[in-house]
Design a protein around this motif. Structure first.
Motif, mmCIF file in Angstrom:
data_model
loop_
_atom_site.group_PDB
_atom_site.id
_atom_site.type_symbol
_atom_site.label_atom_id
_atom_site.label_comp_id
_atom_site.label_asym_id
_atom_site.label_seq_id
_atom_site.Cartn_x
_atom_site.Cartn_y
_atom_site.Cartn_z
ATOM 1 N N UNK A 194 -95.017 20.051 82.934
ATOM 2 C CA UNK A 194 -94.746 19.063 81.274
ATOM 3 C C UNK A 194 -93.337 19.710 80.419
ATOM 4 N N UNK A 195 -92.891 18.561 79.903
ATOM 5 C CA UNK A 195 -91.390 17.751 79.789
ATOM 6 C C UNK A 195 -92.212 17.796 77.623
ATOM 7 N N UNK B 68 -93.501 14.500 76.472
ATOM 8 C CA UNK B 68 -92.555 13.988 74.728
ATOM 9 C C UNK B 68 -93.587 14.752 73.779
ATOM 10 N N UNK B 69 -94.891 15.738 74.279
ATOM 11 C CA UNK B 69 -95.047 16.277 73.018
ATOM 12 C C UNK B 69 -94.513 17.015 72.351
ATOM 13 N N UNK B 70 -94.922 17.281 70.020
ATOM 14 C CA UNK B 70 -94.463 18.232 69.774
ATOM 15 C C UNK B 70 -95.206 19.256 70.615
ATOM 16 N N UNK B 71 -95.133 20.525 70.476
ATOM 17 C CA UNK B 71 -95.455 22.225 70.554
ATOM 18 C C UNK B 71 -95.660 22.392 69.133
ATOM 19 N N UNK B 72 -95.969 23.356 69.017
ATOM 20 C CA UNK B 72 -96.030 24.436 67.523
ATOM 21 C C UNK B 72 -97.156 25.530 67.454
ATOM 22 N N UNK B 73 -96.323 26.614 66.800
ATOM 23 C CA UNK B 73 -96.860 27.871 67.540
ATOM 24 C C UNK B 73 -96.770 28.106 65.895
ATOM 25 N N UNK B 74 -97.821 29.354 65.399
ATOM 26 C CA UNK B 74 -97.090 29.831 64.109
ATOM 27 C C UNK B 74 -96.784 30.937 64.322
ATOM 28 N N UNK B 75 -96.105 31.105 63.061
ATOM 29 C CA UNK B 75 -95.099 32.979 62.859
ATOM 30 C C UNK B 75 -95.931 34.116 63.806
ATOM 31 N N UNK C 282 -103.785 28.719 65.872
ATOM 32 C CA UNK C 282 -102.473 29.766 65.716
ATOM 33 C C UNK C 282 -101.322 28.689 67.010
ATOM 34 N N UNK C 283 -102.066 27.019 67.536
ATOM 35 C CA UNK C 283 -101.468 26.187 68.646
ATOM 36 C C UNK C 283 -102.170 25.267 68.050
ATOM 37 N N UNK C 284 -100.857 24.568 67.686
ATOM 38 C CA UNK C 284 -101.156 22.904 67.627
ATOM 39 C C UNK C 284 -100.477 21.970 68.233
ATOM 40 N N UNK C 285 -100.674 20.658 68.457
ATOM 41 C CA UNK C 285 -99.655 19.020 69.451
ATOM 42 C C UNK C 285 -99.642 18.384 67.794
ATOM 43 N N UNK C 286 -98.231 17.481 68.468
ATOM 44 C CA UNK C 286 -98.370 16.642 67.441
ATOM 45 C C UNK C 286 -97.203 15.516 68.352
ATOM 46 N N UNK C 287 -98.167 14.522 68.315
ATOM 47 C CA UNK C 287 -98.102 12.939 69.428
ATOM 48 C C UNK C 287 -97.888 12.273 68.701
ATOM 49 N N UNK C 288 -96.980 11.532 69.000
ATOM 50 C CA UNK C 288 -96.195 9.952 68.784
ATOM 51 C C UNK C 288 -97.193 8.975 69.203
ATOM 52 N N UNK C 289 -97.710 7.874 68.399
ATOM 53 C CA UNK C 289 -99.384 7.128 69.467
ATOM 54 C C UNK C 289 -98.227 6.326 69.341
ATOM 55 N N UNK C 290 -98.573 4.627 69.433
ATOM 56 C CA UNK C 290 -98.384 3.774 69.678
ATOM 57 C C UNK C 290 -98.368 3.165 68.383
ATOM 58 N N UNK D 225 -90.797 25.981 75.622
ATOM 59 C CA UNK D 225 -90.432 25.024 76.896
ATOM 60 C C UNK D 225 -89.866 25.299 77.474
ATOM 61 N N UNK D 226 -89.228 26.016 78.345
ATOM 62 C CA UNK D 226 -88.669 25.921 79.679
ATOM 63 C C UNK D 226 -89.769 26.530 80.541
ATOM 64 N N UNK D 227 -90.700 27.685 79.989
ATOM 65 C CA UNK D 227 -92.178 28.298 80.558
ATOM 66 C C UNK D 227 -92.773 26.739 81.206
ATOM 67 N N UNK D 228 -93.828 25.508 80.055
ATOM 68 C CA UNK D 228 -94.275 24.833 80.268
ATOM 69 C C UNK D 228 -93.582 23.472 80.344
ATOM 70 N N UNK D 229 -91.876 23.098 81.323
ATOM 71 C CA UNK D 229 -91.343 23.485 82.049
ATOM 72 C C UNK D 229 -91.539 23.579 83.107
#
Length: 211
Positions: free
Chosen positions: A157-158, A26-33, A203-211, A149-153
């Protein structure tokens, strides 16, 4: 924090090494251009870039900004011409000359388009070796995001993936594995440039929803 991803270095092993164990479903993985463009081999030494006379002439007429060189040197202008073509660059230059007389700025970059606008030039605070290179925009941002995304799957991890261009004056999402509304939300979340753009090597970051 990662090592410096060098030009031509495969992207997926970097993701696996630094992000995989931190990711949750459920995380959002972002990577810099810049990292992605570099891995795609779209970074070229300034010293090896021969600028044509038109690029030299136009670069002297581009407004320089406090946040970067942009197309204000012959080498970056040369790559802009190669990326979008001479006719479009000349049209952008002609329109900007006219609209500047009416106090309007920025039309050159708007007309030249994303590929030209996204070119990064050399110099501080860019981390070596990119401080001596011209870095183009990342190719196929949506497909690249989907590939990660497909590699991480495949590693169990989804997640959704975002390719972002973020700096100290804002930024945007260039491509992702989700919809435009979510891309706009991610751009707002990253508006204050939390990962920096200099020597942080993040150059990598994770955005995560928290309760």
């Amino acid at each position: 924090k990662t090592h410096v991803v060098l030009p031509g270095e495969p992207l997926h092993p970097v993701i696996e090494k630094y992000a995989l164990e931190l990711l949750q479903d459920g995380d959002w993985l972002f990577m810099t251009e810049k990292m992605v463009a570099g891995s795609q081999g779209r970074a070229y030494p300034v010293a090896e870039t021969k600028a044509r006379p038109l690029a030299v002439w136009l670069s002297k007429r581009v407004v320089r900004t406090p946040w970067g060189i942009g197309l204000g040197i012959p080498e970056t202008m040369e790559w802009a011409i190669r990326e979008v073509g001479t006719p479009r660059i000349l049209l952008a230059a002609a329109v900007s000359v006219i609209t500047k007389r009416f106090g309007r700025t920025g039309d050159f970059y708007r007309i030249a388009g994303t590929k030209a606008r996204g070119i990064d030039g050399p110099g501080y605070p860019t981390i070596p070796p990119y401080d001596e290179m011209v870095v183009l925009t990342a190719a196929k941002p949506k497909q690249t995001s989907e590939g990660v995304r497909d590699a991480v799957a495949g590693w169990g991890k989804r997640v959704d993936v975002f390719l972002v261009d973020i700096n100290d004056i804002g930024g945007n999402v260039l491509g992702s594995t989700t919809d435009r509304a979510t891309e706009q939300l991610v751009a707002r979340i990253l508006k204050d440039n939390p990962i920096g753009q200099g020597h942080e090597s993040t150059p990598l970051g994770i955005i995560r929803r928290v309760p």
